[in-house]
Scaffold this motif. Structure first.
Motif, PDB file in Angstrom:
ATOM      1  N   VAL A 118       0.835  -1.206   0.000  1.00 16.96           N
ATOM      2  CA  VAL A 118       0.000   0.000   0.000  1.00 16.96           C
ATOM      3  C   VAL A 118       0.869   1.256   0.000  1.00 16.96           C
ATOM      4  O   VAL A 118       0.597   2.227  -0.716  1.00 16.96           O
ATOM      5  CB  VAL A 118      -0.960  -0.003   1.211  1.00 16.96           C
ATOM      6  CG1 VAL A 118      -1.689   1.326   1.326  1.00 16.96           C
ATOM      7  CG2 VAL A 118      -1.958  -1.145   1.097  1.00 16.96           C
ATOM      8  N   LEU A 136      -7.452   3.479  -2.475  1.00 19.03           N
ATOM      9  CA  LEU A 136      -8.686   2.785  -2.095  1.00 19.03           C
ATOM     10  C   LEU A 136      -9.407   2.201  -3.314  1.00 19.03           C
ATOM     11  O   LEU A 136     -10.241   1.301  -3.163  1.00 19.03           O
ATOM     12  CB  LEU A 136      -9.616   3.748  -1.349  1.00 19.03           C
ATOM     13  CG  LEU A 136      -9.089   4.275   0.000  1.00 19.03           C
ATOM     14  CD1 LEU A 136     -10.073   5.273   0.590  1.00 19.03           C
ATOM     15  CD2 LEU A 136      -8.857   3.119   0.971  1.00 19.03           C
ATOM     16  N   PHE A 138      -8.206   0.281  -5.337  1.00 19.26           N
ATOM     17  CA  PHE A 138      -7.784  -1.110  -5.500  1.00 19.26           C
ATOM     18  C   PHE A 138      -8.787  -2.075  -4.872  1.00 19.26           C
ATOM     19  O   PHE A 138      -8.726  -3.277  -5.132  1.00 19.26           O
ATOM     20  CB  PHE A 138      -6.408  -1.316  -4.878  1.00 19.26           C
ATOM     21  CG  PHE A 138      -5.277  -0.896  -5.770  1.00 19.26           C
ATOM     22  CD1 PHE A 138      -4.803  -1.741  -6.767  1.00 19.26           C
ATOM     23  CD2 PHE A 138      -4.677   0.339  -5.627  1.00 19.26           C
ATOM     24  CE1 PHE A 138      -3.763  -1.364  -7.590  1.00 19.26           C
ATOM     25  CE2 PHE A 138      -3.630   0.732  -6.444  1.00 19.26           C
ATOM     26  CZ  PHE A 138      -3.177  -0.120  -7.438  1.00 19.26           C
ATOM     27  N   LEU A 139      -9.691  -1.573  -4.056  1.00 18.43           N
ATOM     28  CA  LEU A 139     -10.715  -2.414  -3.447  1.00 18.43           C
ATOM     29  C   LEU A 139     -11.895  -2.653  -4.383  1.00 18.43           C
ATOM     30  O   LEU A 139     -12.751  -3.482  -4.086  1.00 18.43           O
ATOM     31  CB  LEU A 139     -11.213  -1.776  -2.141  1.00 18.43           C
ATOM     32  CG  LEU A 139     -10.161  -1.550  -1.053  1.00 18.43           C
ATOM     33  CD1 LEU A 139     -10.777  -0.822   0.131  1.00 18.43           C
ATOM     34  CD2 LEU A 139      -9.549  -2.870  -0.608  1.00 18.43           C
ATOM     35  N   VAL A 140     -11.934  -1.916  -5.492  1.00 21.65           N
ATOM     36  CA  VAL A 140     -13.050  -2.023  -6.433  1.00 21.65           C
ATOM     37  C   VAL A 140     -12.667  -2.979  -7.564  1.00 21.65           C
ATOM     38  O   VAL A 140     -11.632  -2.780  -8.210  1.00 21.65           O
ATOM     39  CB  VAL A 140     -13.409  -0.640  -7.028  1.00 21.65           C
ATOM     40  CG1 VAL A 140     -14.604  -0.758  -7.969  1.00 21.65           C
ATOM     41  CG2 VAL A 140     -13.684   0.354  -5.907  1.00 21.65           C
ATOM     42  N   PRO A 141     -13.444  -4.036  -7.790  1.00 21.05           N
ATOM     43  CA  PRO A 141     -13.125  -4.971  -8.882  1.00 21.05           C
ATOM     44  C   PRO A 141     -13.066  -4.262 -10.234  1.00 21.05           C
ATOM     45  O   PRO A 141     -13.752  -3.272 -10.459  1.00 21.05           O
ATOM     46  CB  PRO A 141     -14.285  -5.983  -8.825  1.00 21.05           C
ATOM     47  CG  PRO A 141     -14.814  -5.876  -7.425  1.00 21.05           C
ATOM     48  CD  PRO A 141     -14.633  -4.449  -7.026  1.00 21.05           C
ATOM     49  N   ASN A 144      -9.417  -1.998  -9.961  1.00 21.84           N
ATOM     50  CA  ASN A 144      -8.089  -2.272  -9.413  1.00 21.84           C
ATOM     51  C   ASN A 144      -7.107  -2.713 -10.501  1.00 21.84           C
ATOM     52  O   ASN A 144      -5.918  -2.408 -10.427  1.00 21.84           O
ATOM     53  CB  ASN A 144      -8.169  -3.316  -8.296  1.00 21.84           C
ATOM     54  CG  ASN A 144      -8.899  -4.578  -8.740  1.00 21.84           C
ATOM     55  OD1 ASN A 144      -9.210  -4.748  -9.917  1.00 21.84           O
ATOM     56  ND2 ASN A 144      -9.177  -5.455  -7.802  1.00 21.84           N
TER      57      ASN A 144
END
Length: 219
Positions: A118, A136, A138-141, A144
């Motif tokens: 991170v 943040l 990267f948390l979304v399909p 990311n």
């Protein structure tokens, strides 16, 4: 001779204290050199374990891969030491205490890798003059994947930006490490394709055979 020396000293005094255009030099006068040029040329040496400072594309890949390899190496060394102390891997795996210790170490190492990954992503975002809060995404399909490609391929800001000066040019060691990482990645993809393609073909053949058997059974 004394008059010549006196005149020389006077000339030196005048030349040091008065500009050619007239008027005395002010001690608080702005420097004639352009300060902005010095700031544009300012650079710094990135650190591997630093929590701040910009990193370029090549260092981002090398740092992330190098950290993962070092962490796995640490786990392997500790596992080997435990196995040597307890008389082999079978004895070590059968010992609940050793298994718990190795599992705890693996958990700590994975957490450390996550935190540093991170941090590297934030430093790379800062290099393209973007806020670290974008990490943040990267948390979304799907998003990311796009973010990962941007961090790998998007060039950084030329010169300083609001997050600090530009890092120094990549050293020979960084370039060599990047080449090694690229070769290993290509090899990994090749092995993965060599395993995945035959497995997929076998899956398709079994599915077709099962479909034909079902068709024959229905009729």
């Amino acid at each position: 001779m004394q008059e010549v020396a006196a005149m020389t000293e006077a000339d030196l005094f005048i030349s040091n204290h008065y500009p050619k255009g007239g008027g005395m030099n002010q001690p608080y006068q702005a420097p004639s050199a352009d300060v902005c040029i010095a700031k544009v040329d300012e650079r710094y040496q990135p650190k591997f374990f630093a929590a701040s400072g910009r990193i370029g594309r090549m260092r981002y890949v090398v740092y992330a891969f190098g950290l993962t390899m070092l962490s796995y190496l640490a786990i392997a060394i500790v596992g080997g030491i435990l196995a040597a102390i307890m008389g082999g891997f079978d004895s070590a795996s059968a010992n609940s205490g050793a298994t718990m210790l190795l599992g705890f170490l693996a958990m700590v190492v994975m957490l450390f890798i996550l935190v540093m990954t991170v941090i590297y992503a934030i430093r790379r975002l800062n290099d393209i003059n973007a806020s670290g809060w974008f990490v943040l995404l990267f948390l979304v399909p799907i998003v990311n994947l796009i973010m990962g490609l941007l961090l790998i391929f998007m060039p950084g800001t030329k010169g300083p930006n609001k997050f600090g000066p530009k890092p120094v040019a990549n050293s020979g060691g960084v370039v060599a490490a990047f080449v090694v990482v690229a070769v290993l990645f290509v090899g990994y993809i090749g092995v993965l394709m060599a395993v995945a393609v035959p497995a997929y073909n076998q899956y398709v053949e079994r599915a077709q055979a099962a479909s034909e058997m079902q068709y024959d059974y229905d009729y």
